[in-house]
Design a protein around this motif. Structure first.
Motif, PDB file in Angstrom:
ATOM      1  N   THR A 120      51.416  12.676  -5.651  1.00  0.00           N
ATOM      2  CA  THR A 120      50.637  11.538  -4.657  1.00  0.00           C
ATOM      3  C   THR A 120      50.544  12.162  -3.194  1.00  0.00           C
ATOM      4  N   LYS A 121      51.415  12.344  -2.617  1.00  0.00           N
ATOM      5  CA  LYS A 121      51.496  12.845  -1.304  1.00  0.00           C
ATOM      6  C   LYS A 121      50.572  13.928  -1.088  1.00  0.00           C
ATOM      7  N   LEU A 122      50.707  14.756  -1.823  1.00  0.00           N
ATOM      8  CA  LEU A 122      49.637  15.991  -1.835  1.00  0.00           C
ATOM      9  C   LEU A 122      48.387  15.444  -1.910  1.00  0.00           C
ATOM     10  N   VAL A 123      47.966  14.716  -2.787  1.00  0.00           N
ATOM     11  CA  VAL A 123      46.674  14.178  -3.205  1.00  0.00           C
ATOM     12  C   VAL A 123      46.047  13.219  -2.185  1.00  0.00           C
ATOM     13  N   VAL A 124      47.111  12.580  -1.563  1.00  0.00           N
ATOM     14  CA  VAL A 124      46.720  11.489  -0.539  1.00  0.00           C
ATOM     15  C   VAL A 124      46.388  12.307   0.772  1.00  0.00           C
ATOM     16  N   VAL A 125      47.074  13.449   1.092  1.00  0.00           N
ATOM     17  CA  VAL A 125      46.564  14.292   2.234  1.00  0.00           C
ATOM     18  C   VAL A 125      45.246  14.902   1.997  1.00  0.00           C
ATOM     19  N   MET A 126      44.819  15.184   0.999  1.00  0.00           N
ATOM     20  CA  MET A 126      43.620  15.773   0.549  1.00  0.00           C
ATOM     21  C   MET A 126      42.450  14.717   0.788  1.00  0.00           C
ATOM     22  N   ILE A 127      42.854  13.557   0.277  1.00  0.00           N
ATOM     23  CA  ILE A 127      41.860  12.406   0.298  1.00  0.00           C
ATOM     24  C   ILE A 127      41.492  12.219   1.730  1.00  0.00           C
ATOM     25  N   ILE A 128      42.610  12.225   2.603  1.00  0.00           N
ATOM     26  CA  ILE A 128      42.540  11.622   4.063  1.00  0.00           C
ATOM     27  C   ILE A 128      41.676  12.892   4.760  1.00  0.00           C
ATOM     28  N   ALA A 129      41.725  13.902   4.253  1.00  0.00           N
ATOM     29  CA  ALA A 129      41.241  15.261   5.165  1.00  0.00           C
ATOM     30  C   ALA A 129      39.503  14.962   4.613  1.00  0.00           C
ATOM     31  N   ILE A 130      39.520  14.855   3.368  1.00  0.00           N
ATOM     32  CA  ILE A 130      37.960  14.685   2.889  1.00  0.00           C
ATOM     33  C   ILE A 130      37.248  13.456   3.493  1.00  0.00           C
ATOM     34  N   SER A 131      38.013  12.285   3.516  1.00  0.00           N
ATOM     35  CA  SER A 131      37.434  11.226   4.098  1.00  0.00           C
ATOM     36  C   SER A 131      37.041  11.405   5.372  1.00  0.00           C
ATOM     37  N   ALA A 132      37.852  11.847   6.169  1.00  0.00           N
ATOM     38  CA  ALA A 132      37.714  12.062   7.628  1.00  0.00           C
ATOM     39  C   ALA A 132      36.524  13.109   7.974  1.00  0.00           C
ATOM     40  N   SER A 133      36.449  14.237   7.226  1.00  0.00           N
ATOM     41  CA  SER A 133      35.290  14.976   6.941  1.00  0.00           C
ATOM     42  C   SER A 133      33.817  14.094   6.786  1.00  0.00           C
ATOM     43  N   GLN A 147      31.004   5.466   3.912  1.00  0.00           N
ATOM     44  CA  GLN A 147      31.462   6.396   2.799  1.00  0.00           C
ATOM     45  C   GLN A 147      32.832   6.902   2.970  1.00  0.00           C
ATOM     46  N   GLY A 148      33.028   7.377   4.262  1.00  0.00           N
ATOM     47  CA  GLY A 148      34.506   7.957   4.354  1.00  0.00           C
ATOM     48  C   GLY A 148      35.621   7.003   4.433  1.00  0.00           C
ATOM     49  N   GLY A 149      35.378   5.652   4.934  1.00  0.00           N
ATOM     50  CA  GLY A 149      36.330   4.596   5.016  1.00  0.00           C
ATOM     51  C   GLY A 149      36.422   4.388   3.470  1.00  0.00           C
ATOM     52  N   SER A 150      35.466   4.153   2.671  1.00  0.00           N
ATOM     53  CA  SER A 150      35.663   3.840   1.132  1.00  0.00           C
ATOM     54  C   SER A 150      36.598   4.815   0.498  1.00  0.00           C
ATOM     55  N   ALA A 151      36.517   6.143   0.826  1.00  0.00           N
ATOM     56  CA  ALA A 151      37.339   6.949   0.341  1.00  0.00           C
ATOM     57  C   ALA A 151      38.655   7.011   0.536  1.00  0.00           C
ATOM     58  N   MET A 152      38.875   6.665   1.907  1.00  0.00           N
ATOM     59  CA  MET A 152      40.355   6.282   2.475  1.00  0.00           C
ATOM     60  C   MET A 152      41.045   5.009   1.961  1.00  0.00           C
ATOM     61  N   ALA A 153      40.082   4.420   1.608  1.00  0.00           N
ATOM     62  CA  ALA A 153      40.723   3.097   0.786  1.00  0.00           C
ATOM     63  C   ALA A 153      41.367   3.213  -0.547  1.00  0.00           C
ATOM     64  N   VAL A 154      40.743   4.466  -1.077  1.00  0.00           N
ATOM     65  CA  VAL A 154      41.147   4.849  -2.586  1.00  0.00           C
ATOM     66  C   VAL A 154      42.493   5.607  -2.034  1.00  0.00           C
ATOM     67  N   ALA A 155      42.883   6.125  -1.171  1.00  0.00           N
ATOM     68  CA  ALA A 155      44.181   6.699  -1.042  1.00  0.00           C
ATOM     69  C   ALA A 155      45.173   5.549  -0.761  1.00  0.00           C
ATOM     70  N   SER A 156      44.853   4.446   0.006  1.00  0.00           N
ATOM     71  CA  SER A 156      45.665   3.418   0.177  1.00  0.00           C
ATOM     72  C   SER A 156      46.214   2.587  -1.041  1.00  0.00           C
ATOM     73  N   LEU A 157      45.186   2.363  -1.942  1.00  0.00           N
ATOM     74  CA  LEU A 157      45.352   1.947  -3.259  1.00  0.00           C
ATOM     75  C   LEU A 157      46.180   2.725  -3.985  1.00  0.00           C
ATOM     76  N   LEU A 158      46.108   3.957  -4.079  1.00  0.00           N
ATOM     77  CA  LEU A 158      46.867   5.013  -4.590  1.00  0.00           C
ATOM     78  C   LEU A 158      48.190   4.948  -4.343  1.00  0.00           C
ATOM     79  N   LEU A 159      48.710   4.803  -2.900  1.00  0.00           N
ATOM     80  CA  LEU A 159      49.907   4.789  -2.247  1.00  0.00           C
ATOM     81  C   LEU A 159      50.681   3.351  -2.807  1.00  0.00           C
ATOM     82  N   PHE A 160      49.665   2.063  -2.643  1.00  0.00           N
ATOM     83  CA  PHE A 160      50.293   1.037  -3.348  1.00  0.00           C
ATOM     84  C   PHE A 160      50.797   1.118  -4.542  1.00  0.00           C
ATOM     85  N   ALA A 161      50.151   1.767  -5.543  1.00  0.00           N
ATOM     86  CA  ALA A 161      50.447   1.859  -6.813  1.00  0.00           C
ATOM     87  C   ALA A 161      51.716   2.636  -7.146  1.00  0.00           C
ATOM     88  N   VAL A 162      51.834   4.015  -6.329  1.00  0.00           N
ATOM     89  CA  VAL A 162      53.012   4.663  -6.660  1.00  0.00           C
ATOM     90  C   VAL A 162      54.214   4.151  -5.866  1.00  0.00           C
TER      91      VAL A 162
END
Length: 255
Positions: A120-133, A147-162
């Motif tokens: 999850t840590k690895l995936v979240v870093v990738m999501i943050i980089a893609i969302s910022a891009s 669109q970038g903020g929505s993608a970033m919200a997915v990362a936060s949900l993933l962190l919440f779940a894990v």
């Protein structure tokens, strides 16, 4: 397992058939369609760097923030009002929040196994980089702050779940910080749309008066910040356990 493989292959073949039919066979007739006058206007003005233009080489971004800029701006503040409305309805008193924290402290703070957390840590870093891009290049390529903020919200949900809501709050991700960041994003948007009026004698959202692509860049960054932390605010409020929330609302807390 065999049935799943058959379904997957069937979907893949269907997708390839549709793609081939649309792109190469041109079954929809889009390949030979002429550009309408309105489309020609947008295409000819979006790339210009003179006159009333957004200074964006990306036509979709030019339409979103210039030709329909007020609609986009009001959508942003409607989103703000919706989040603040939900926050107001679900917000507890100081005494209620204190009780919630005490009850949450008694709950076992579970998190998933080591492999899931590391992945999850690895995936979240990738999501943050893609969302910022997506957000930071919104003035150059399709995408933008929302669109970038929505993608970033997915990362936060993933962190919440894990890792659980409690782990994130102990790291400093609490309501006070998310609301402050949300307000900062909205302030950047509001400042950008009003600067042309006070500094250049222009009109609201006449961002073409700002140097280069500063206006679009600021709007995308502000939108990215507002959407990201707006969703986070809602997630933190809704992240309280249902039984705890009901207990506090009903006043059924044991002394």
């Amino acid at each position: 397992m065999k049935r799943d493989a058959i379904v997957a292959v069937s979907f893949l073949l269907t997708f390839l058939f549709i793609a081939y039919s649309v792109v190469y066979v041109n079954v929809l007739g889009l390949g030979r369609a002429e550009v309408r006058p309105l489309g020609e206007f947008y295409l000819s003005h979006a790339f210009a760097h003179e006159g009333l233009t957004s200074h964006s080489p990306e036509v979709v971004t030019a339409i979103v923030w210039n030709y329909r800029g007020f609609d986009t701006l009001f959508e942003t503040f409607v989103f703000f009002l919706a989040i603040m409305g939900a926050f107001s309805v679900l917000r507890l008193t100081d005494e209620g929040e204190k009780i919630v924290r005490e009850l949450e402290a008694k709950e076992p703070h579970r998190q998933m196994d080591l492999i899931t957390r590391a992945t999850t840590k690895l995936v979240v870093v990738m999501i943050i980089a893609i969302s910022a891009s997506i957000a930071l290049h919104g003035h150059l390529t399709p995408g933008g702050g929302f669109q970038g903020g929505s993608a970033m919200a997915v990362a936060s949900l993933l962190l919440f779940a894990v890792f659980s809501k409690f782990t994130l709050e102990r790291k400093g991700l609490n309501l006070r910080h998310t609301i402050s960041a949300y307000a900062l994003g909205l302030a950047l948007i509001l400042t950008t749309v009003l600067v042309p009026v006070f500094l250049y004698g222009g009109k609201v959202l006449e961002i073409n008066l700002l140097p280069g692509e500063t206006g679009l860049f600021n709007l995308d960054v502000g939108e990215y910040t507002a959407v990201t932390f707006g969703f986070l605010t809602v997630f933190l409020v809704l992240g309280v356990s249902e039984w705890i929330f009901k207990t506090v609302l009903r006043g059924e807390v044991d002394d």
